[in-house]
Motif scaffolding. Structure first.
Motif, PDB file in Angstrom:
ATOM      1  N   GLY A  96     117.376  66.679 -58.840  1.00 16.38           N
ATOM      2  CA  GLY A  96     116.774  67.557 -57.834  1.00 16.38           C
ATOM      3  C   GLY A  96     115.737  68.541 -58.337  1.00 16.38           C
ATOM      4  O   GLY A  96     115.439  69.522 -57.673  1.00 16.38           O
ATOM      5  N   GLN A  97     115.181  68.266 -59.512  1.00 15.14           N
ATOM      6  CA  GLN A  97     114.169  69.213 -60.022  1.00 15.14           C
ATOM      7  C   GLN A  97     112.857  69.108 -59.245  1.00 15.14           C
ATOM      8  O   GLN A  97     112.081  70.052 -59.225  1.00 15.14           O
ATOM      9  N   ASP A  98     112.610  67.946 -58.648  1.00 18.09           N
ATOM     10  CA  ASP A  98     111.534  67.811 -57.662  1.00 18.09           C
ATOM     11  C   ASP A  98     112.155  68.199 -56.325  1.00 18.09           C
ATOM     12  O   ASP A  98     112.885  67.401 -55.759  1.00 18.09           O
ATOM     13  N   ASP A  99     111.932  69.364 -55.814  1.00 15.47           N
ATOM     14  CA  ASP A  99     110.935  70.295 -56.294  1.00 15.47           C
ATOM     15  C   ASP A  99     111.584  71.660 -56.539  1.00 15.47           C
ATOM     16  O   ASP A  99     110.947  72.680 -56.440  1.00 15.47           O
ATOM     17  N   ARG A 100     112.886  71.597 -56.899  1.00 17.93           N
ATOM     18  CA  ARG A 100     113.550  72.893 -57.042  1.00 17.93           C
ATOM     19  C   ARG A 100     113.078  73.637 -58.277  1.00 17.93           C
ATOM     20  O   ARG A 100     113.294  74.838 -58.398  1.00 17.93           O
ATOM     21  N   VAL A 147     105.966  69.388 -58.053  1.00 18.66           N
ATOM     22  CA  VAL A 147     105.917  68.801 -59.388  1.00 18.66           C
ATOM     23  C   VAL A 147     104.843  67.723 -59.493  1.00 18.66           C
ATOM     24  O   VAL A 147     104.462  67.113 -58.499  1.00 18.66           O
ATOM     25  N   SER A 148     104.392  67.509 -60.720  1.00 17.50           N
ATOM     26  CA  SER A 148     103.453  66.405 -60.968  1.00 17.50           C
ATOM     27  C   SER A 148     104.093  65.474 -61.994  1.00 17.50           C
ATOM     28  O   SER A 148     104.952  65.891 -62.754  1.00 17.50           O
ATOM     29  N   VAL A 164     107.059  66.590 -64.545  1.00 16.91           N
ATOM     30  CA  VAL A 164     108.422  66.046 -64.561  1.00 16.91           C
ATOM     31  C   VAL A 164     108.389  64.611 -65.101  1.00 16.91           C
ATOM     32  O   VAL A 164     107.464  63.858 -64.808  1.00 16.91           O
ATOM     33  N   LEU A 165     109.404  64.254 -65.858  1.00 16.83           N
ATOM     34  CA  LEU A 165     109.631  62.849 -66.233  1.00 16.83           C
ATOM     35  C   LEU A 165     110.778  62.300 -65.388  1.00 16.83           C
ATOM     36  O   LEU A 165     111.644  63.055 -64.956  1.00 16.83           O
TER      37      LEU A 165
END
Ligand code: MN
Ligand code: MN
Length: 471
Positions: A270-274, A348-349, A442-443
């Motif tokens: 969930g790091q996209d987009d947190r 994120v990109s 992000v990867l």
């Protein structure tokens, strides 16, 4: 040190330098990075759904002196320096700080999203087969389905019972909790499955979650299914029909982790987009009184095109603008305010992956650890569905970052015609404002375990703060 040659000096002046955050920072920054990383991981662990993220963000803001927008207005109106937030349908949060200029010269907006790809339970999900109980799912957002099997899943969400009572469910995150999982076929018998194309390796209707195996004792046709229903009824008062008024999301179970022996990366769902949501929240928290009113948007439904009444295409921002106009007794038209506004679409990109370089244009892709990434446009094919930022605005943002020693880079969403995608930028741009995408690389994006750099996270916070502090 040897003196620099004439050409070296010339290159220093003319050639774009690619920086690495870790080379550019001092010991104090490193300490800040570690602290920030720890706080970010705690945030991720508590925010695995859009509702959870909305609740956590508004709770964090409350603790830092932000008040519900309605309560400030009902107590006699807004004034510069007021810190406010407003939650919509438990899934969107808009918060901000009133600037010295009120609504004159427009708003400074940073917009992120707090929904992430996942497996949603279908409205009638529960069934029994071969004496196992399973839950049917319908995936949400763009996932590679095969990545979601044979791993521990947790179930998060909200159910409205027949009585109207609202129940929150979280199974699989606490010590001692059971987890759920989607099974996959053993390699020994996967000859036919192996012939499928990768994206069909696991099909949508095969994403069925294993939820029970112990039958109730007695005489009944589907005793394992009944046992699962009994568990849910005992714990939450739930009956099968209640699934029809539920939003239950299966997400990877377990906490965010440090990745790498040097602990420079964070791996989590969930790091996209947190990651951008968290960075923009931290920037706002640290912000004093800005010149222009600062607004942070934490939106839902970006992963399915920003549709629906909690997406960026809804009218929630208009509602906040109405409140701000009323609270500040402003006579400037909302259309004008939006035209004068400036926004960063904080999403994120894709970072360049050493194992998958072929989809990226080396000159125009973000590097992990290369700092916050400015993306002038996203979209697909010939920039279809892109908001292409104006050069003047890109120049302004670049100046702000350089002045504040923010390490930044530029990126594009992969090679031309390799695929593509979008963010909320286009919908902000449609409202008349200047906007550019500006996010953290992000990867393994959209996978159950996404990777970001702690150094880039720090630069994200600094970039967003510098943007809000600039006039
Ligand atoms: Mn995103
Ligand atoms: Mn996404």
């Amino acid at each position: 040190m040897a003196e620099k040659s004439e050409l070296e000096l010339l290159a220093e002046n003319l050639v774009l330098e690619k920086k690495n955050v870790w080379d550019e920072i001092g010991p104090i920054d490193r300490e800040e990075i570690i602290m920030l990383g720890e706080e970010y991981k705690r945030f991720l662990d508590k925010s695995k759904t859009e509702r959870e993220a909305a609740a956590v963000l508004s709770e964090m803001a409350s603790q830092k002196g932000f008040l519900p927008l309605d309560s400030i207005i009902s107590r006699g109106g807004l004034k510069p320096g007021d810190r406010f937030f407003k939650v919509f349908r438990e899934k969107v949060v808009i918060m901000g700080i009133i600037g010295k200029l009120g609504l004159a010269s427009g708003l400074k907006i940073i917009g992120s999203h707090i929904d992430s790809p996942r497996l949603d339970l279908k409205p009638n999900p529960l069934y029994e087969k071969r004496e196992l109980a399973l839950l049917k799912t319908h995936y949400y957002g763009g996932i590679k389905k095969y990545q979601w099997t044979a791993m521990p899943l947790a179930l998060h969400g909200t159910v409205i019972l027949r009585s109207g009572e609202k129940v929150c469910i979280c199974i699989g995150e606490h010590k001692g909790d059971p987890v759920l999982t989607v099974t996959d076929l053993l390699p020994h018998l996967s000859k036919e499955q192996g012939k499928r194309k990768l994206f069909e390796g696991i099909k949508g209707e095969e994403l069925n979650i294993l939820v029970g195996s112990v039958p109730l004792q007695g005489d009944y046709k589907e005793r394992v299914k009944l046992a699962v229903l009994k568990h849910l009824n005992d714990a939450y008062g739930l009956v099968e029909e209640d699934f029809s008024s539920a939003e239950l999301e299966a997400v990877p179970a377990g906490p965010a982790r440090d990745v790498g022996l040097d602990r420079g990366l964070i791996g989590a769902y969930g790091q996209d987009d947190r990651v951008c949501a968290f960075a923009s929240y931290k920037a706002l928290e640290q912000l004093g009184m800005p010149q222009r009113t600062a607004l942070a948007l934490f939106m839902d439904k970006e992963e399915i095109g920003s549709m629906g009444n909690t997406g960026m295409q809804s009218r929630v921002l208009d509602m906040v603008l109405e409140d701000l106009s009323a609270g500040l007794s402003s006579t400037i038209s909302p259309v004008r305010v939006l035209y004068d506004s400036e926004a960063l679409s904080a999403d994120v990109s894709p970072g360049i992956d050493p194992s998958w370089e072929s989809v990226m244009d080396d000159l125009n892709s973000a590097r992990i650890g290369g700092g916050i990434c400015l993306t002038k446009y996203t979209g697909s094919r010939g920039k279809s569905e892109a908001s292409d930022a104006n050069a003047e605005f890109a120049a302004k943002v670049r100046r702000i970052f350089n002045k504040n020693r923010v390490i930044w880079q530029t990126g594009e969403l992969g090679k031309v015609d390799a695929g593509g995608g979008g963010t909320i930028a286009q919908f902000l741009a449609n409202l008349n404002m200047e906007v550019i995408d500006c996010g953290i690389p992000v990867l393994s994006m959209h996978s159950p375990f996404e990777i970001t750099s702690k150094g880039d996270l720090l630069m994200g916070c600094r970039a967003y703060r510098a943007f809000w502090e600039s006039s």
